[in-house]
Every structure is written in C-alpha cells, then in structure tokens.
Design a protein around this motif. Sequence first.
Motif, PDB file in Angstrom:
ATOM      1  N   THR A 405     -40.386 -26.796 -42.680  1.00  0.00           N
ATOM      2  CA  THR A 405     -40.568 -26.424 -43.995  1.00  0.00           C
ATOM      3  C   THR A 405     -41.521 -27.668 -45.038  1.00  0.00           C
ATOM      4  OG1 THR A 405     -38.615 -28.795 -44.687  1.00  0.00           O
ATOM      5  CG2 THR A 405     -38.182 -26.489 -45.108  1.00  0.00           C
ATOM      6  N   GLY A 406     -42.738 -26.646 -45.483  1.00  0.00           N
ATOM      7  CA  GLY A 406     -43.783 -27.264 -45.955  1.00  0.00           C
ATOM      8  C   GLY A 406     -45.302 -27.959 -44.898  1.00  0.00           C
ATOM      9  N   LEU A 407     -45.327 -27.106 -43.831  1.00  0.00           N
ATOM     10  CA  LEU A 407     -45.908 -26.670 -42.706  1.00  0.00           C
ATOM     11  C   LEU A 407     -47.891 -26.641 -42.924  1.00  0.00           C
ATOM     12  CD1 LEU A 407     -46.710 -27.266 -39.741  1.00  0.00           C
ATOM     13  CD2 LEU A 407     -46.913 -24.476 -39.277  1.00  0.00           C
ATOM     14  N   ARG A 408     -48.471 -28.068 -43.302  1.00  0.00           N
ATOM     15  CA  ARG A 408     -49.154 -27.727 -43.695  1.00  0.00           C
ATOM     16  C   ARG A 408     -50.336 -27.390 -42.330  1.00  0.00           C
ATOM     17  NH1 ARG A 408     -47.309 -32.264 -46.104  1.00  0.00           N
ATOM     18  NH2 ARG A 408     -48.647 -33.296 -44.703  1.00  0.00           N
ATOM     19  N   LEU A 409     -51.499 -26.331 -42.805  1.00  0.00           N
ATOM     20  CA  LEU A 409     -52.696 -25.841 -41.785  1.00  0.00           C
ATOM     21  C   LEU A 409     -54.101 -26.138 -42.608  1.00  0.00           C
ATOM     22  CD1 LEU A 409     -50.708 -22.526 -40.608  1.00  0.00           C
ATOM     23  CD2 LEU A 409     -50.589 -25.330 -39.735  1.00  0.00           C
ATOM     24  N   SER A 410     -55.003 -26.001 -41.647  1.00  0.00           N
ATOM     25  CA  SER A 410     -56.230 -26.271 -42.524  1.00  0.00           C
ATOM     26  C   SER A 410     -56.874 -24.256 -42.451  1.00  0.00           C
ATOM     27  CB  SER A 410     -57.325 -26.784 -41.561  1.00  0.00           C
ATOM     28  OG  SER A 410     -57.484 -25.839 -39.834  1.00  0.00           O
TER      29      SER A 410
END
Length: 482
Positions: A405-410
Amino acid sequence: MPAAIGAAVIGELALGATAELVVGYAVLSVGLYGVNYAAQALLGGEKRADAQVTVRQPVAARRRVLGQAKVGGVIFALETLKYDNPDDDKAKILYRGAVHCVGPVAILQYWLGDVKTSLGQGAGGVVPDSVYQGKVSIEGHSGTEDQPASAALLKLPYWNDSMQLLGLCYSVVVATPLKKGSQIFPEGAPDVRLLVSGAPSYDPRTGGYAYTDNAAILLLDYLMHESGYGLALSEISVQSFIELANVCDQPVALIEPDPNGATVELRYRSWGSYTYDEQRSDVLGRMLAACDGELYQDADGLVAVRGGRWQAPTFTIDESMIQGWDQLEEGDEAYNTFTRIKHTYTDPFQDYQPTEGDPWDDLASQAVQGVIETERSFIRAPSHSQSRRLAKIAMAKGNPRFRLTGLRLSPAGLPAYGEATVTLDLPSFGINTTFAVMRGTLAMSASALTSVKLDLISLEASAYAWDPAEEGQRPPLPDTYN
C-alpha cells in the motif's frame, strides 16, 4: 469536464454516497381506491362480512429490471362490482391492478402467488388452468409510452381513457367467485407476479438497442440511464466496455446441465432489478460484482471498466522507480483472513430467490488454519457456476501473497497508472511477480508530475483459470433430495 465527471463517479462508488434521484409512481399519487377484504368475493358461498373502506399508501419507488427478474407489484386499484346473477344477489367481480416495474419490458410468465399459470408470454388473457374454472383473467401491460388504458379498469366508475399508466408495466386481475376459492387463494386476492425481461439496452458493438443480460452492457446502461448516473457516451471509455462485453459473452461449459438441459452458459450475465430510491453506489456495486468489474478513471479522465479476466502485465516496476511505500505485507496460507467463501446468487430454478451456493474452499489454507468463513453476494449472477467463478476470484484477491500500500514511484513509473496489472521486481525483498493495481493517484507540483502512488496486491492468472469440474454441487431443486 470528463475528468471531473470520472472522478465524481469513482469517488461516489468508493464512498457509498446517497442516491440523489428519487422518483415515485406519479400516476398513483391520487391515492388508492379499494375494498377491504375484497378478495372474499372469490370465496364463493363461504360466509363473509362485506365492508367497504378507502385504502391509501405512500407513493412507491419505481423499479427497473435489467436482464430478467420476477417482480411483484404495488396495488393501485382494488375494487368489487356487483353483476347480475339471478341465483346470487351478492355476486361480485373483483378487479385488482398492480404496477410491477417501469417499461418497456417483455412479459414472459404470469404467476398467481407461488403458482405459475399456463398463460403464455404477452398480453395475458383468461387463465387456462382448470383450477381457476375459467373465472380468472389477467391483463398485462408491458409499459410502452403509447399503451392504451386498461380495458378491464374502464369498467370502474373512476377510471377513464386518459389513465394509461404510460411507461409502467402493470397487471389487472378480473375474477368472479370460485368454488372453494379460499383454498385456491388462501391469502385472499390473487397476488400476481410477473417474470419479465428488461428494457432494451444500448450496445456499442452494434450501435443499436436490444434486450441483453450481458453484464458489461447492463453496467454501461446503468451509468447512462437517468435513474443511474446519467452519463453521456462522451464521458465514458466505450472501448473498455466493448472489451469487457466480449469477455462476458464467452461460452463456459457446464459439467452438470442446468434443469433446462443447457450444457453451456455465457461467462458473465446479470439479472435483477433496482428501485430508483436506492443508493446508486449500492446498485453499481451489485452490477460490478456480477462480472468482477472495477471502474476507474483513465488517462483522458473518462469512466472506464476493467476486470472479469486475466490481463497480463505489460509494464515492470523495478527498484530504480521506487521512492518508498507505506506498508508491505507478506504472508502465506497461515495468515489468510478467510479460507471459505459463502456466496449468494439469484437462482431462476429456486423461484428467482437469493440462493446460497456451494462454498469456495481454500483447502491448503484450511489444512493450516481450519475453516474461516466470509460471505460474498453475487446477487445479480443468475447461475451457480458463475457465482462459483466469482468466488474463486474473490478468494485470490482477498488473500494475496503480498500486499503493498502507498507505493510511491518516480515519474518513470507513470505507465503503471491505469494498468490492470504490473510486474513488480524487488530482488532485495525476494519479489518478482505479477500484481493487480487496486488504486492509484498522481502527485503534481505546479504543472509537473512528481510521483505516482499505487496500492497493489499480488495476483496470478490462475485466479481466472476455470475448469468446469470446479463448478461444485448446485443446490437441489425444491422438493427434491440427493
């Protein structure tokens, strides 16, 4: 504008907002005329106390059928009139009118209470079954916008040609006293139920309107209809609905023929009705559940649909794109939140009632944890096999091997946004598998995209693979035993 509309529809589904559109049967707002115990006119020579009263009721919410449904009705006329009979100065004719749903629909069957009559589909007539002694007739109106007033009700003093009930499917029973009427109608006035097939729906594959029970087409219908979300085609990703509609029409073999002898059924059908005063998100949720559907907002801001089948990933997220995440859960069958799904569907062979199917069991997990039950409703699915297929998918999605959950990607991860599935390659964590994208958001700074945020669950193609031997044991028919 499409972007705002798409976000609003998706947001309402997620939040379960209250429906805004509540429409009643305006033609019934004048009240209900009737006779208390009017049904006793059917009881022949049995003693009864005649009494006349005026019955009133609130305006009822409109009901709309998509696919097929068996529907009762809201009484709008209940009256007895005396007729000339030299042998009985109290002989009376019963008139009973009931609105069943909005039209236009096709009337397939007529039922009196729980008993199917031999009347054929269409406008009705004298009920031919001998038990009714030729003294009961049912007049059926399919709810077109040009239907004439009921010929039967025109015999009532307060009915006239202008009372056409345009756009409403309704029935009118006309009956004279029956011998042993109290045994034929033990609950009083004959309660009419109709089996109907719903209104024509727009199919973008053909560009025309026709009856269908294709789950994707009916979902599109509800999004566009005034009783649903009232969206225009320009606000919808039509191609995504076409693709899912084609999946819904795929044939699925049945190991055990259904009671009508069919050995094949379409993959995702949708049957049932809804009322105009229900929360739109509730209706939408039932329709999505019938085809494992999920609505999302595509890159153009349009309302799109996906689900119902395995879609292999075309994009891989690697460690170089990852800026962080909120939570990573890893488990196996020892940590499953449930190991059995009890599921409910609508069974046309069980009087179109909600029916509990053969549960879907995760036997490997049960060997470790035992039986932990949860429930799922696939109430718009009209077959046991379809409900079992949906339960299998729900088991895989409800107990993933990994949950992120909440995987932040460029910005390099932008192609993952809007995808049904992705491959996640995290060698540092021993992860290199396929994931379903459950939720996604974009972060902006001024006019620049700064990051993509996703929620993922691991999912494999096996969740959608189907062997007809998995269809399980269909519930026995009424009054039959194994």
